[in-house]
Design an enzyme around this catalytic site. Structure first.
Site, PDB file in Angstrom:
ATOM      1  N   ALA A   1       2.272   0.268  12.023  1.00 49.27           N
ATOM      2  CA  ALA A   1       2.393   1.615  11.464  1.00 49.27           C
ATOM      3  C   ALA A   1       2.573   1.584   9.952  1.00 49.27           C
ATOM      4  O   ALA A   1       3.137   2.507   9.376  1.00 49.27           O
ATOM      5  CB  ALA A   1       3.564   2.355  12.115  1.00 49.27           C
ATOM      6  N   GLY A   2       2.066   0.531   9.305  1.00 52.18           N
ATOM      7  CA  GLY A   2       2.129   0.448   7.856  1.00 52.18           C
ATOM      8  C   GLY A   2       0.972   1.160   7.192  1.00 52.18           C
ATOM      9  O   GLY A   2       0.288   1.992   7.801  1.00 52.18           O
TER      10      GLY A   2
ATOM     11  N   ASN B   1      -4.851   1.911  -1.632  1.00 51.11           N
ATOM     12  CA  ASN B   1      -5.316   0.530  -1.797  1.00 51.11           C
ATOM     13  C   ASN B   1      -6.193   0.383  -3.033  1.00 51.11           C
ATOM     14  O   ASN B   1      -6.782  -0.680  -3.236  1.00 51.11           O
ATOM     15  CB  ASN B   1      -6.039   0.021  -0.543  1.00 51.11           C
ATOM     16  CG  ASN B   1      -7.435   0.586  -0.376  1.00 51.11           C
ATOM     17  OD1 ASN B   1      -7.741   1.684  -0.856  1.00 51.11           O
ATOM     18  ND2 ASN B   1      -8.293  -0.150   0.306  1.00 51.11           N
TER      19      ASN B   1
ATOM     20  N   LYS C   1       0.812  -1.230   0.000  1.00 51.02           N
ATOM     21  CA  LYS C   1       0.000   0.000   0.000  1.00 51.02           C
ATOM     22  C   LYS C   1       0.842   1.275   0.000  1.00 51.02           C
ATOM     23  O   LYS C   1       0.445   2.283  -0.585  1.00 51.02           O
ATOM     24  CB  LYS C   1      -0.965  -0.020   1.185  1.00 51.02           C
ATOM     25  CG  LYS C   1      -1.985  -1.142   1.055  1.00 51.02           C
ATOM     26  CD  LYS C   1      -2.917  -1.235   2.242  1.00 51.02           C
ATOM     27  CE  LYS C   1      -3.873  -2.414   2.053  1.00 51.02           C
ATOM     28  NZ  LYS C   1      -4.852  -2.528   3.139  1.00 51.02           N
TER      29      LYS C   1
ATOM     30  N   GLY D   1     -11.892  -8.789  10.465  1.00 53.88           N
ATOM     31  CA  GLY D   1     -11.448  -7.926   9.379  1.00 53.88           C
ATOM     32  C   GLY D   1     -12.407  -7.809   8.213  1.00 53.88           C
ATOM     33  O   GLY D   1     -12.350  -6.819   7.465  1.00 53.88           O
TER      34      GLY D   1
ATOM     35  N   ARG E   1       9.707   3.208  10.655  1.00 55.08           N
ATOM     36  CA  ARG E   1       8.342   3.260  10.136  1.00 55.08           C
ATOM     37  C   ARG E   1       7.418   3.971  11.124  1.00 55.08           C
ATOM     38  O   ARG E   1       6.555   4.764  10.725  1.00 55.08           O
ATOM     39  CB  ARG E   1       7.836   1.846   9.852  1.00 55.08           C
ATOM     40  CG  ARG E   1       6.435   1.801   9.266  1.00 55.08           C
ATOM     41  CD  ARG E   1       6.129   0.445   8.680  1.00 55.08           C
ATOM     42  NE  ARG E   1       6.287  -0.625   9.668  1.00 55.08           N
ATOM     43  CZ  ARG E   1       6.309  -1.914   9.368  1.00 55.08           C
ATOM     44  NH1 ARG E   1       6.208  -2.302   8.098  1.00 55.08           N
ATOM     45  NH2 ARG E   1       6.450  -2.830  10.308  1.00 55.08           N
TER      46      ARG E   1
END
Length: 268
Positions: free
Chosen positions: A134-135, A93, A72, A245, A162
């Site tokens: 933290a992506g 995305n 992403k 999710g 990151r």
């Protein structure tokens, strides 16, 4: 709908890709709308991402790309134009080919996550969120939660570079309200979110220990396969509420529908 020589293409890029749920949700939507198009998974190893995208872009009937872990952030470099959200996050995305051939990128992870929480009746306004990861996905969720009224977000990531980049990106917009997590979860933590890939494989360690969370903390996971991750099972065993999710993706479907300019209703 049968695939023919007229069929338009969409793809979803990831590494791994076996967990991707987008084809199972978006293809039935395309079929219901009567759109002659198909979304296919593309396993794009991280060290070959640039070459794969360079090969995909010239495909004349490729109309768009979805992006999942871990691409992403780097996929922004493959867009000719970023939405305000994608520019804020440095993460995308979804990319679509515009009529003039250039590629426009946006990010719907955060909006999908917040809409999914709301649909399940969960509350975040004014509350503290503990975020692991933290992506790109974590960035999107943090920004969307803050824009929707969260009180504070405590972010943990073992990659200090990151994590620093994450905080640097969001601090100007929400000064003093997006912080590096220090020590155990705050006693007023209301939601704890896994925004890491941990949980994709059975042997993965937990991204955080749910036993350390305050009672009644909602434990959310962005992993979609398996539907019930080890983290969610551990939280359930402790009596904590959970949020899988799949809700984040389901609530992105109408956003993708608009973004890719799909019809709002089936053709007559």
């Amino acid at each position: 709908m049968a695939i023919t020589g007229r069929t338009r293409l969409f793809c979803v890029l990831g590494d791994p890709i076996v967990q991707a749920q987008a084809p199972a949700l978006l293809n039935p939507l395309l079929d219901r709308l009567g759109v002659d198009a198909v979304l296919v998974p593309v396993h794009a190893p991280a060290d070959r991402l640039d070459a794969i995208v360079a090969g995909l872009k010239p495909i004349a009937n490729l109309d768009g790309m979805l992006v999942t872990i871990p691409h992403k952030l780097p996929m922004c470099a493959h867009a000719d134009e970023l939405s305000d959200t994608a520019a804020l996050l440095g993460s995308t995305n979804a990319l679509r080919r515009e009529p003039d051939g250039h590629w426009y990128a946006d990010n719907f992870d955060g909006a999908g996550f917040v809409d999914g929480l709301a649909a399940e009746g969960h509350q975040w306004t004014g509350r503290v969120v503990a975020l692991a990861g933290a992506g790109g996905a974590g960035l999107a969720m943090a920004a969307a939660l803050m824009a929707a009224g969260a009180g504070r977000i405590d972010v943990a990531d073992p990659d200090t570079q990151r994590l620093t980049a994450f905080l640097t990106r969001l601090e100007p917009r929400w000064p003093g309200r997006v912080l590096a997590a220090c020590g155990p979860p705050a006693p007023d933590t209301a939601i704890a979110v896994n925004a890491t890939p941990l949980g994709l494989r059975p042997a993965d360690p937990l991204p955080f220990e749910p036993a350390r969370l305050p009672s009644a903390t909602l434990v959310a996971d962005i992993i979609m396969r398996p539907a019930e991750t080890r983290l969610l099972r551990a939280a359930t065993a402790l009596g904590l509420p959970t949020h899988p999710g799949i809700h984040m993706l389901r609530h992105q479907l109408p956003l993708y529908q608009e973004f890719f300019r799909l019809p709002a209703t089936p053709a007559d």
